[in-house]
Design a protein around this motif. Sequence first.
Motif, PDB file in Angstrom:
ATOM      1  N   VAL A 108       0.868  -1.176   0.000  1.00  0.00           N
ATOM      2  CA  VAL A 108       0.000   0.000   0.000  1.00  0.00           C
ATOM      3  C   VAL A 108       0.907   1.228   0.000  1.00  0.00           C
ATOM      4  O   VAL A 108       1.439   1.632   1.027  1.00  0.00           O
ATOM      5  CB  VAL A 108      -0.932  -0.002   1.220  1.00  0.00           C
ATOM      6  CG1 VAL A 108      -1.854   1.216   1.190  1.00  0.00           C
ATOM      7  CG2 VAL A 108      -1.748  -1.297   1.260  1.00  0.00           C
ATOM      8  N   GLY A 109       1.117   1.802  -1.178  1.00  0.00           N
ATOM      9  CA  GLY A 109       2.049   2.907  -1.353  1.00  0.00           C
ATOM     10  C   GLY A 109       3.246   2.462  -2.168  1.00  0.00           C
ATOM     11  O   GLY A 109       3.816   1.392  -1.933  1.00  0.00           O
ATOM     12  N   TYR A 110       3.635   3.303  -3.145  1.00  0.00           N
ATOM     13  CA  TYR A 110       4.717   2.927  -4.071  1.00  0.00           C
ATOM     14  C   TYR A 110       5.639   4.103  -4.316  1.00  0.00           C
ATOM     15  O   TYR A 110       5.996   4.419  -5.443  1.00  0.00           O
ATOM     16  CB  TYR A 110       4.118   2.440  -5.394  1.00  0.00           C
ATOM     17  CG  TYR A 110       5.024   1.505  -6.171  1.00  0.00           C
ATOM     18  CD1 TYR A 110       5.232   0.211  -5.737  1.00  0.00           C
ATOM     19  CD2 TYR A 110       5.660   1.920  -7.339  1.00  0.00           C
ATOM     20  CE1 TYR A 110       6.050  -0.657  -6.445  1.00  0.00           C
ATOM     21  CE2 TYR A 110       6.483   1.055  -8.051  1.00  0.00           C
ATOM     22  CZ  TYR A 110       6.665  -0.231  -7.598  1.00  0.00           C
ATOM     23  OH  TYR A 110       7.481  -1.103  -8.305  1.00  0.00           O
ATOM     24  N   VAL A 116       0.152  -3.648  -5.990  1.00  0.00           N
ATOM     25  CA  VAL A 116       0.379  -2.284  -5.526  1.00  0.00           C
ATOM     26  C   VAL A 116      -0.936  -1.522  -5.544  1.00  0.00           C
ATOM     27  O   VAL A 116      -1.672  -1.571  -6.531  1.00  0.00           O
ATOM     28  CB  VAL A 116       1.400  -1.541  -6.420  1.00  0.00           C
ATOM     29  CG1 VAL A 116       1.522  -0.080  -6.006  1.00  0.00           C
ATOM     30  CG2 VAL A 116       2.754  -2.228  -6.365  1.00  0.00           C
ATOM     31  N   ALA A 147       2.437   3.982   2.555  1.00  0.00           N
ATOM     32  CA  ALA A 147       1.839   5.243   2.098  1.00  0.00           C
ATOM     33  C   ALA A 147       2.278   6.398   2.987  1.00  0.00           C
ATOM     34  O   ALA A 147       2.718   6.205   4.125  1.00  0.00           O
ATOM     35  CB  ALA A 147       0.314   5.126   2.112  1.00  0.00           C
ATOM     36  N   THR A 200      -5.310   9.802   4.233  1.00  0.00           N
ATOM     37  CA  THR A 200      -4.859   8.421   4.434  1.00  0.00           C
ATOM     38  C   THR A 200      -4.892   7.992   5.899  1.00  0.00           C
ATOM     39  O   THR A 200      -4.554   6.850   6.203  1.00  0.00           O
ATOM     40  CB  THR A 200      -3.428   8.223   3.902  1.00  0.00           C
ATOM     41  OG1 THR A 200      -2.519   9.090   4.608  1.00  0.00           O
ATOM     42  CG2 THR A 200      -3.364   8.497   2.416  1.00  0.00           C
ATOM     43  N   ASP A 202      -1.850   2.401  -5.065  1.00  0.00           N
ATOM     44  CA  ASP A 202      -1.344   3.769  -4.896  1.00  0.00           C
ATOM     45  C   ASP A 202      -1.926   4.622  -6.010  1.00  0.00           C
ATOM     46  O   ASP A 202      -1.514   4.511  -7.172  1.00  0.00           O
ATOM     47  CB  ASP A 202       0.183   3.789  -4.945  1.00  0.00           C
ATOM     48  CG  ASP A 202       0.750   5.166  -4.606  1.00  0.00           C
ATOM     49  OD1 ASP A 202       0.029   6.171  -4.787  1.00  0.00           O
ATOM     50  OD2 ASP A 202       1.910   5.241  -4.167  1.00  0.00           O
ATOM     51  N   ALA A 239       0.760   6.702  -8.024  1.00  0.00           N
ATOM     52  CA  ALA A 239       1.908   6.064  -8.666  1.00  0.00           C
ATOM     53  C   ALA A 239       1.708   5.992 -10.178  1.00  0.00           C
ATOM     54  O   ALA A 239       0.582   6.017 -10.692  1.00  0.00           O
ATOM     55  CB  ALA A 239       2.119   4.674  -8.098  1.00  0.00           C
TER      56      ALA A 239
END
Length: 342
Positions: free
Chosen positions: A170-172, A192, A226, A232, A194, A197
């Motif tokens: 979760v988050g890239y 992934v 993230a 968030t 995000d 991204a």
Amino acid sequence: MLVLAAGDEFVGTELLVGAVRAEVAEAEFARLSSRWPVEPFGPVGGVQEASGTEEQVIEALGGAEVAVTQMAPFTKTVFAAAPRLRMVSVSRGGPVNVDLTAATEAGVAVTFAPGRNAAAAAEFAVGLILAAMRRIPTASAELLGGQWRGDYYAYANAGLELEGSTVGLVGYGAIGSRVARVLLAFGAHVLVADPFADPARIAADGAELVELDELLRRSPVVSLHARLTEQTRHLVDAEKLALLPEGAVLVNSARGGLLDYAPLAGMLRSGRLGALALDVYDVEPPPADWALRDAPNVIATPHLAGCSRQTAERAARIVAAEVGRYARGEKLLNVANPDVLR
């Protein structure tokens, strides 16, 4: 040019001095040192995560034109007392210890050090994933305590391999993308989630971009990477946690606020969650009556993911490079308050 080097026991004052001197040989230095992390940071004069006092910074600044620091508080009071100050370079991923509004009003550029700890944090996250999947800390503690757990070899208790497993990230950003490359080298399939991204980059890296709900449903292992924003906060709440496969492994080494911690103890005790690895918390440090303290299959470390000697050295080099650009009249790269440049 007079530079205040305000270090601490991680990014040390002399480390900052040496890095700046390599960029600006003629610089002169004032020095200030704080006791962080031996003494915890906290709010100071309206800024967050600061170490030391406004009075200490004002006294140390004198007529400094530039300051380099990690934790020293740069508040409205400090800027008002330092009319010659023109730049503050903060050796962190975000200058939370600086009042950006006051800095802009005072005509002070504030720079920061993005990516300084990306390698350290990515390696640590992978370490937590492996430790949780294979019960490494628990098995070690039990053996050292005199208990030989041969039953861990039973199929029902056996750990999981990364090779062939699906891992959801979760988050890239700088950290999540590094974690992905390591996991892919292990032979994992990486999902992934995000919205910011670049889909082409994710595909080129060999990962698969999906929506968050799909990632949670499909991933026996999930790691959070993230950024924490108002949007968030509690991104993975009780409703999202319920989407995870039975016995999933969950890792959070990003920010405590991304995760709703309230349901986790119950999910671990029921087996709904197979293992939990944490380096960050909703309250730091966790209180004495923390519900996860006696929950099964928990790995907990004290916010260490970004901590390595290379991180400290890299942080010093990044802020020193900005001082060098300032001294040469070049464009600053990582400015938190770009309005001041206009």
